[in-house]
Design an enzyme around this catalytic site. Structure first.
Site, PDB file in Angstrom:
ATOM      1  N   ASP A 133      -5.524  53.613 -16.095  1.00 28.35           N
ATOM      2  CA  ASP A 133      -5.786  54.205 -14.701  1.00 28.35           C
ATOM      3  C   ASP A 133      -7.098  53.613 -14.101  1.00 28.35           C
ATOM      4  O   ASP A 133      -7.560  52.879 -14.841  1.00 28.35           O
ATOM      5  CB  ASP A 133      -5.778  55.524 -14.480  1.00 28.35           C
TER       6      ASP A 133
ATOM      7  N   ASN B 189      -6.945  70.128 -17.070  1.00 31.55           N
ATOM      8  CA  ASN B 189      -5.757  70.703 -16.845  1.00 31.55           C
ATOM      9  C   ASN B 189      -4.241  70.003 -17.324  1.00 31.55           C
ATOM     10  O   ASN B 189      -3.356  70.321 -17.062  1.00 31.55           O
ATOM     11  CB  ASN B 189      -5.489  70.339 -15.123  1.00 31.55           C
TER      12      ASN B 189
ATOM     13  N   HIS C 186      -3.925  66.682 -17.883  1.00 33.61           N
ATOM     14  CA  HIS C 186      -3.183  65.431 -17.351  1.00 33.61           C
ATOM     15  C   HIS C 186      -3.444  64.469 -18.332  1.00 33.61           C
ATOM     16  O   HIS C 186      -4.349  64.565 -19.413  1.00 33.61           O
ATOM     17  CB  HIS C 186      -3.769  65.170 -16.266  1.00 33.61           C
TER      18      HIS C 186
ATOM     19  N   GLU D  99      -1.053  63.901 -13.002  1.00 31.89           N
ATOM     20  CA  GLU D  99      -1.543  65.535 -12.785  1.00 31.89           C
ATOM     21  C   GLU D  99      -0.466  66.463 -12.668  1.00 31.89           C
ATOM     22  O   GLU D  99       0.723  66.152 -12.701  1.00 31.89           O
ATOM     23  CB  GLU D  99      -2.105  65.840 -11.431  1.00 31.89           C
TER      24      GLU D  99
END
Ligand code: PGA
Length: 242
Positions: A67, A137, A139, A144
């Site tokens: 990413d 979280n 991810h 996400e």
């Protein structure tokens, strides 16, 4: 799923580097999927040490990063282009033509850039070993939590938790880019092997939700439970809620 709980960050980094090294030693032109963040820094440092000792040769290795932020120039100190140069690319003999990081200079060319990135992975024969960290979280890459997840490389809006977690690298929360490009779950899950690293207490809830036997797109890393060759290397603190 091969779950390895180690004592601390140092041991996690050493075991991570050992697994990556074995992949390169077995296949000189291995295709690696690379991750950024604080988690793999120690592992990259050990890979550089192994290279300097002459135990590793990156000459024919091919890399694809997971990413990149949208809106940061490659030479911005918080861009993942810069991170990779600082932590690995400047210190080993990787051929620049074998390095790919998802990126696009404008919104108009973004979709095409993502498509080309996926094509390049396909042409390289797919990823042999995909490295991953995990967000607080759950991810992976910048995929996400959401009701649906995309398979292809795509543009994402970063989740609030991610902006907060990553603000530690910037002067203020306002400076954290709101958008990023990430590999989708397709290329990640198509990798021959996956190695996920996690350390620290703040990752314990995400680790518990991801590897406890349930699968949900609201915890993207939980999908890794469906992969046949995934190794999870976590320290005691990250494993504390398992
Ligand atoms: P970190 O990020 O290694 O900086 O904790 C991991 C991630 O967000 O995937």
């Amino acid at each position: 799923m091969d779950l390895q709980v180690v004592g601390d960050y140092r041991e996690m980094s050493e075991l991570g580097a050992k697994i990556v090294s074995e992949t390169i030693q077995e296949k000189k032109n291995a295709v690696l999927g690379l991750a950024t963040g604080s988690t793999p820094e120690g592992m990259y440092a050990r890979l550089v040490e192994k290279y300097r000792r002459g135990d590793l040769d990156f000459k024919s290795v091919v890399t694809f990063n997971l990413d990149e932020y949208v809106g940061l120039a490659p030479d911005h100190p918080q861009s993942y282009h810069y991170y990779m140069k600082r932590n690995l690319f400047d210190h080993v003999n990787l051929d620049p033509v074998n390095i790919s990081i998802p990126t696009s200079s404008s919104d108009e060319t973004l979709e095409e850039a993502c498509r080309q990135f996926d094509k390049k992975i396909e042409h390289a024969g797919g990823i042999d070993l995909q490295l991953l960290g995990i967000g607080v979280n759950g991810h992976i890459g910048f995929n996400e939590p959401a009701p649906y997840l995309k398979t292809a490389t795509h543009l994402v809006e970063l989740a609030q938790e991610t902006i907060e977690a990553n603000s530690r690298f910037f002067q203020s929360k306002e400076e954290v880019p709101r958008k990023a490009v990430t590999m989708g779950l397709g290329s990640i899950m198509a990798a021959d092997k996956i190695l996920l690293l996690a350390n620290g207490k703040n990752k314990a809830p995400a680790v518990r939700d991801s590897f406890s036997g349930l699968v949900s797109t609201e915890t993207p890393a939980s999908l890794l439970q469906l992969h046949r060759k995934v190794t999870i290397v976590i320290d005691r603190e990250a494993a504390s809620l398992l």
